[in-house]
Design a protein around this motif. Structure first.
Motif, PDB file in Angstrom:
ATOM      1  N   MET A  35       0.772  -1.156  -0.148  1.00 48.07           N
ATOM      2  CA  MET A  35       0.076   0.081  -0.022  1.00 48.07           C
ATOM      3  C   MET A  35       0.927   1.107  -0.105  1.00 48.07           C
ATOM      4  O   MET A  35       1.390   1.840   1.044  1.00 48.07           O
ATOM      5  N   PRO A  36       1.182   1.849  -1.010  1.00 45.06           N
ATOM      6  CA  PRO A  36       2.115   2.901  -1.214  1.00 45.06           C
ATOM      7  C   PRO A  36       1.226   4.203  -0.648  1.00 45.06           C
ATOM      8  O   PRO A  36      -0.146   4.273  -0.992  1.00 45.06           O
ATOM      9  N   LEU A  37       2.009   4.934  -0.079  1.00 49.70           N
ATOM     10  CA  LEU A  37       1.498   6.402   0.266  1.00 49.70           C
ATOM     11  C   LEU A  37       2.355   7.348  -0.210  1.00 49.70           C
ATOM     12  O   LEU A  37       3.613   7.719   0.142  1.00 49.70           O
ATOM     13  N   ILE A  38       2.241   8.118  -1.272  1.00 54.48           N
ATOM     14  CA  ILE A  38       2.982   8.952  -1.919  1.00 54.48           C
ATOM     15  C   ILE A  38       2.652  10.532  -1.739  1.00 54.48           C
ATOM     16  O   ILE A  38       1.435  10.881  -1.657  1.00 54.48           O
ATOM     17  N   LEU A  39       3.774  11.134  -1.319  1.00 52.09           N
ATOM     18  CA  LEU A  39       3.770  12.641  -1.252  1.00 52.09           C
ATOM     19  C   LEU A  39       4.217  13.168  -2.253  1.00 52.09           C
ATOM     20  O   LEU A  39       5.137  13.085  -2.803  1.00 52.09           O
ATOM     21  N   PHE A  40       3.306  13.909  -2.933  1.00 54.14           N
ATOM     22  CA  PHE A  40       3.733  14.631  -4.161  1.00 54.14           C
ATOM     23  C   PHE A  40       3.141  16.259  -4.139  1.00 54.14           C
ATOM     24  O   PHE A  40       2.695  16.636  -3.364  1.00 54.14           O
ATOM     25  N   ASN A  41       4.455  17.050  -4.793  1.00 52.96           N
ATOM     26  CA  ASN A  41       4.211  18.395  -4.659  1.00 52.96           C
ATOM     27  C   ASN A  41       3.596  18.764  -6.057  1.00 52.96           C
ATOM     28  O   ASN A  41       4.566  19.047  -7.205  1.00 52.96           O
ATOM     29  N   LYS A  42       2.296  19.230  -6.200  1.00 51.24           N
ATOM     30  CA  LYS A  42       1.720  19.451  -7.255  1.00 51.24           C
ATOM     31  C   LYS A  42       1.950  20.935  -7.751  1.00 51.24           C
ATOM     32  O   LYS A  42       1.763  21.733  -7.026  1.00 51.24           O
ATOM     33  N   PRO A  43       2.475  20.873  -9.031  1.00 55.35           N
ATOM     34  CA  PRO A  43       2.998  22.242  -9.571  1.00 55.35           C
ATOM     35  C   PRO A  43       1.526  22.828  -9.775  1.00 55.35           C
ATOM     36  O   PRO A  43       0.500  22.521 -10.110  1.00 55.35           O
ATOM     37  N   PHE A  44       1.784  24.415 -10.040  1.00 56.43           N
ATOM     38  CA  PHE A  44       0.633  25.042 -10.386  1.00 56.43           C
ATOM     39  C   PHE A  44       0.224  24.868 -12.072  1.00 56.43           C
ATOM     40  O   PHE A  44       1.036  24.411 -12.625  1.00 56.43           O
ATOM     41  N   GLN A  45      -0.857  24.788 -12.029  1.00 56.06           N
ATOM     42  CA  GLN A  45      -1.472  24.679 -13.404  1.00 56.06           C
ATOM     43  C   GLN A  45      -1.726  23.115 -13.701  1.00 56.06           C
ATOM     44  O   GLN A  45      -2.063  22.674 -14.766  1.00 56.06           O
ATOM     45  N   VAL A  46      -1.273  22.114 -12.791  1.00 51.78           N
ATOM     46  CA  VAL A  46      -1.529  20.605 -13.205  1.00 51.78           C
ATOM     47  C   VAL A  46      -2.796  20.338 -12.490  1.00 51.78           C
ATOM     48  O   VAL A  46      -3.039  20.736 -11.246  1.00 51.78           O
ATOM     49  N   MET A  47      -3.538  19.434 -13.457  1.00 61.01           N
ATOM     50  CA  MET A  47      -4.912  19.207 -13.174  1.00 61.01           C
ATOM     51  C   MET A  47      -4.720  17.881 -12.278  1.00 61.01           C
ATOM     52  O   MET A  47      -3.778  16.992 -12.458  1.00 61.01           O
ATOM     53  N   CYS A  48      -5.608  17.664 -11.206  1.00 69.29           N
ATOM     54  CA  CYS A  48      -5.532  16.525 -10.268  1.00 69.29           C
ATOM     55  C   CYS A  48      -6.165  15.244 -10.636  1.00 69.29           C
ATOM     56  O   CYS A  48      -7.396  14.951 -10.145  1.00 69.29           O
ATOM     57  N   GLN A  49      -5.795  14.851 -11.793  1.00 67.29           N
ATOM     58  CA  GLN A  49      -6.547  13.540 -12.305  1.00 67.29           C
ATOM     59  C   GLN A  49      -5.540  13.023 -13.252  1.00 67.29           C
ATOM     60  O   GLN A  49      -4.305  13.573 -13.581  1.00 67.29           O
ATOM     61  N   PRO A  55      -5.620  10.337  -6.154  1.00 65.24           N
ATOM     62  CA  PRO A  55      -5.374  11.314  -4.956  1.00 65.24           C
ATOM     63  C   PRO A  55      -6.303  11.189  -3.807  1.00 65.24           C
ATOM     64  O   PRO A  55      -7.387  10.998  -4.116  1.00 65.24           O
ATOM     65  N   ALA A  56      -5.868  11.466  -2.620  1.00 68.60           N
ATOM     66  CA  ALA A  56      -6.781  11.575  -1.397  1.00 68.60           C
ATOM     67  C   ALA A  56      -7.063  12.913  -1.470  1.00 68.60           C
ATOM     68  O   ALA A  56      -6.422  13.733  -0.532  1.00 68.60           O
ATOM     69  N   GLY A  57      -8.052  13.617  -1.878  1.00 71.19           N
ATOM     70  CA  GLY A  57      -8.301  14.851  -2.234  1.00 71.19           C
ATOM     71  C   GLY A  57      -7.924  15.441  -3.239  1.00 71.19           C
ATOM     72  O   GLY A  57      -7.196  14.841  -4.250  1.00 71.19           O
ATOM     73  N   ARG A  58      -8.178  16.750  -3.219  1.00 72.21           N
ATOM     74  CA  ARG A  58      -7.684  17.177  -4.732  1.00 72.21           C
ATOM     75  C   ARG A  58      -7.349  18.826  -4.389  1.00 72.21           C
ATOM     76  O   ARG A  58      -7.320  19.345  -3.393  1.00 72.21           O
ATOM     77  N   LEU A  59      -6.600  19.301  -5.436  1.00 74.81           N
ATOM     78  CA  LEU A  59      -6.105  20.715  -5.224  1.00 74.81           C
ATOM     79  C   LEU A  59      -6.748  21.211  -6.858  1.00 74.81           C
ATOM     80  O   LEU A  59      -6.405  20.566  -7.640  1.00 74.81           O
ATOM     81  N   ASP A  60      -7.269  22.441  -6.895  1.00 78.56           N
ATOM     82  CA  ASP A  60      -7.613  22.960  -8.086  1.00 78.56           C
ATOM     83  C   ASP A  60      -6.189  23.401  -8.935  1.00 78.56           C
ATOM     84  O   ASP A  60      -5.096  23.290  -8.433  1.00 78.56           O
ATOM     85  N   ASP A  95      -3.339   3.664  -3.182  1.00 76.48           N
ATOM     86  CA  ASP A  95      -3.985   2.779  -3.462  1.00 76.48           C
ATOM     87  C   ASP A  95      -5.081   2.127  -2.786  1.00 76.48           C
ATOM     88  O   ASP A  95      -5.672   1.116  -3.205  1.00 76.48           O
ATOM     89  N   ASP A  96      -5.152   2.493  -1.427  1.00 77.05           N
ATOM     90  CA  ASP A  96      -5.896   1.862  -0.479  1.00 77.05           C
ATOM     91  C   ASP A  96      -7.216   2.896  -0.327  1.00 77.05           C
ATOM     92  O   ASP A  96      -6.942   4.187   0.134  1.00 77.05           O
ATOM     93  N   GLY A  97      -8.175   2.456  -0.780  1.00 76.02           N
ATOM     94  CA  GLY A  97      -9.538   3.365  -0.746  1.00 76.02           C
ATOM     95  C   GLY A  97      -9.744   3.672   0.751  1.00 76.02           C
ATOM     96  O   GLY A  97     -10.330   4.905   0.687  1.00 76.02           O
ATOM     97  N   LYS A  98      -9.652   2.835   1.575  1.00 77.02           N
ATOM     98  CA  LYS A  98     -10.025   3.550   3.037  1.00 77.02           C
ATOM     99  C   LYS A  98      -9.199   4.426   3.420  1.00 77.02           C
ATOM    100  O   LYS A  98      -9.596   5.483   4.003  1.00 77.02           O
ATOM    101  N   LEU A  99      -7.892   4.357   3.281  1.00 84.40           N
ATOM    102  CA  LEU A  99      -7.014   5.489   3.501  1.00 84.40           C
ATOM    103  C   LEU A  99      -7.209   6.643   2.764  1.00 84.40           C
ATOM    104  O   LEU A  99      -7.109   7.537   3.445  1.00 84.40           O
ATOM    105  N   GLN A 100      -7.368   6.552   1.456  1.00 80.74           N
ATOM    106  CA  GLN A 100      -7.940   7.539   0.820  1.00 80.74           C
ATOM    107  C   GLN A 100      -8.960   8.459   1.326  1.00 80.74           C
ATOM    108  O   GLN A 100      -9.105   9.748   1.650  1.00 80.74           O
TER     109      GLN A 100
END
Length: 191
Positions: A1-15, A36-41, A52-57
């Motif tokens: 069950m990976p838990l990934i920390l990602f620094n989302k850049p400006f203008q990247v879609m959360c999909q 993604p566990a949540g979104r950023l616009d 990949d863990d739905g409960k954790l998400q």
């Protein structure tokens, strides 16, 4: 069950699915079956957790679990105590009233990466920085809150979810790392 920390850049879609004009998570992450566990616009930057863990998400992103999320907001204008009090006590945004939140004015963070493209700044209008911690996460909530007190958000960066933060895991936009299992335990213990 990976838990990934990602620094989302400006203008990247959360999909992961393709977008006709913007980069998506698939342009940065090739790990199979994570979401993604949540979104950023697209206009927001910063911390995104993927698993990949739905409960954790669900546990990370659902408001019922009150996982605090901390943002740095560069706003247009000068901040006064009345504005901070209004933000702290909850604001009627028309379709809902925000929960009370933690907010304080801060100096411009010297550890924060420059945004590309740079923020439009006007010489005759000052900018200020706020650190806000909310337990909700409604669509464009922080931007709507600051606008409601006449402080339009120019830049919004999520820096923490619970105790997991970009300050303790410095990543440049577009970088990611797998989080140590002990941090996952601390995240779950926040409830």
């Amino acid at each position: 069950m990976p838990l990934i920390l990602f620094n989302k850049p400006f203008q990247v879609m959360c999909q992961f699915s393709s977008h006709p004009s913007r980069e998506t998570l698939a342009d940065y992450l090739t790990i199979p079956n994570i979401y993604p566990a949540g979104r950023l616009d697209a206009d927001s930057e910063g911390l995104l957790l993927l698993t990949d863990d739905g409960k954790l998400q669900h546990h990370i992103s659902h408001p019922a679990f009150k996982q605090p999320k901390t943002y740095l907001a560069q706003v247009e204008g000068s901040v006064d105590q009345k504005m901070l009090t209004l933000l702290r006590s909850g604001i009627d945004l028309g379709d809902f009233v925000t929960q009370p939140c933690e907010v304080r004015q801060i100096a411009a963070p010297d550890w924060l990466w420059p945004r590309v493209p740079a923020i439009r700044e006007r010489l005759d209008i000052p900018t200020s920085w706020l650190a806000l911690t909310i337990t909700e996460g409604k669509n464009r909530q922080v931007r709507r809150m600051t606008a409601a007190v006449n402080l339009p958000t120019l830049r919004l960066v999520r820096i923490a979810i619970g105790k997991i933060s970009l300050e303790s895991h410095p990543l440049w936009p577009g970088e990611f790392t797998e989080i140590d299992p002990s941090e996952l335990t601390r995240l779950k213990a926040n409830n």
